[in-house]
Design a protein around this motif. Structure first.
Motif, short mmCIF file in Angstrom:
data_model
loop_
_atom_site.label_atom_id
_atom_site.label_comp_id
_atom_site.label_asym_id
_atom_site.label_seq_id
_atom_site.Cartn_x
_atom_site.Cartn_y
_atom_site.Cartn_z
N ALA A 79 0.78 -1.10 0.13
CA ALA A 79 -0.01 0.07 -0.02
C ALA A 79 0.95 1.12 -0.03
CB ALA A 79 -0.90 0.13 1.20
N HIS A 80 2.04 1.21 0.64
CA HIS A 80 2.83 2.84 0.73
C HIS A 80 3.75 2.59 -0.29
CE1 HIS A 80 5.36 -0.54 2.31
NE2 HIS A 80 6.28 -0.02 2.30
N LEU A 81 3.99 1.60 -1.16
CA LEU A 81 4.70 1.64 -2.40
C LEU A 81 3.88 1.69 -3.50
CD1 LEU A 81 7.54 -0.80 -1.41
CD2 LEU A 81 7.47 1.72 -1.23
N GLY A 82 2.99 0.84 -3.75
CA GLY A 82 2.09 0.90 -5.07
C GLY A 82 3.26 0.05 -6.37
N LEU A 83 2.87 0.48 -7.41
CA LEU A 83 3.56 0.02 -8.48
C LEU A 83 4.79 1.16 -8.66
CD1 LEU A 83 1.04 -1.40 -10.69
CD2 LEU A 83 2.44 -2.71 -9.37
N LEU A 84 5.92 0.37 -9.09
CA LEU A 84 7.00 1.28 -9.18
C LEU A 84 7.27 1.40 -10.84
CD1 LEU A 84 9.10 -0.23 -6.11
CD2 LEU A 84 7.76 1.65 -6.29
N SER A 85 8.74 1.61 -11.00
CA SER A 85 9.08 1.90 -12.51
C SER A 85 8.36 0.64 -13.41
CB SER A 85 10.55 1.97 -12.53
OG SER A 85 10.64 3.35 -11.89
N LEU A 86 8.20 0.96 -14.48
CA LEU A 86 7.85 -0.19 -15.38
C LEU A 86 6.72 -0.92 -14.89
CD1 LEU A 86 11.27 -1.39 -16.52
CD2 LEU A 86 9.88 0.39 -17.84
N GLY A 87 5.91 -0.34 -14.01
CA GLY A 87 4.41 -0.92 -13.49
C GLY A 87 4.68 -2.37 -12.90
N MET A 88 5.97 -2.34 -12.23
CA MET A 88 6.38 -3.35 -11.52
C MET A 88 6.53 -3.36 -10.09
SD MET A 88 9.30 -5.26 -14.11
CE MET A 88 10.51 -4.94 -12.75
N SER A 89 5.93 -4.41 -9.18
CA SER A 89 5.98 -4.11 -7.72
C SER A 89 7.44 -4.24 -7.23
CB SER A 89 4.89 -5.42 -7.15
OG SER A 89 5.77 -6.31 -7.18
N MET A 90 7.41 -3.95 -5.83
CA MET A 90 8.84 -4.09 -5.31
C MET A 90 9.27 -5.33 -5.32
SD MET A 90 11.54 -2.65 -3.79
CE MET A 90 11.14 -1.15 -3.08
#
Length: 114
Positions: A79-90
């Protein structure tokens, strides 16, 4: 973390307490199937033959990283990160160096054995 919201027609979609009323992917089951059972069977089969030093470990890193990367498509991102670069998760981003390490170990094992 529970899974992402699934199509309501998905027969194995689950409603998780505290995650709303929509069915979600049972990502925990996907993970045990891929990262647990399937990876175990593949590594067991692969390790039955003599392999160069480090190659079974390389196969583990590659397999675990790949299966975890796939399973992350069905997990709700942090929840605190969401999706990152290139639509990928942590979780997916953390799989990338694991798989690269597996490739590096595989290459190293081939060079030292031959």
């Amino acid at each position: 973390l529970w899974g992402r919201v699934a199509d309501p027609s998905l027969p194995w979609g689950m409603v998780f307490r505290g995650a709303g009323d929509l069915p979600r992917h049972p990502s925990q089951l996907y993970q045990i199937a891929l990262e647990g059972l399937l990876l175990f069977v593949l590594l067991w089969w692969f390790a039955r033959k003599d392999r160069p030093t480090g190659q079974v470990s390389a196969a583990f890193l590659l397999g675990y990283g790949f299966f975890r990367f796939v399973a992350e498509f069905f997990r709700e991102p942090d929840a605190h990160l969401g999706l990152l670069s290139l639509g990928m998760s942590m979780g997916q981003w953390l799989c990338v160096p694991m798989m690269l390490g597996g490739v590096a170990l595989w290459v190293w094992s081939r060079k030292t054995s031959g």
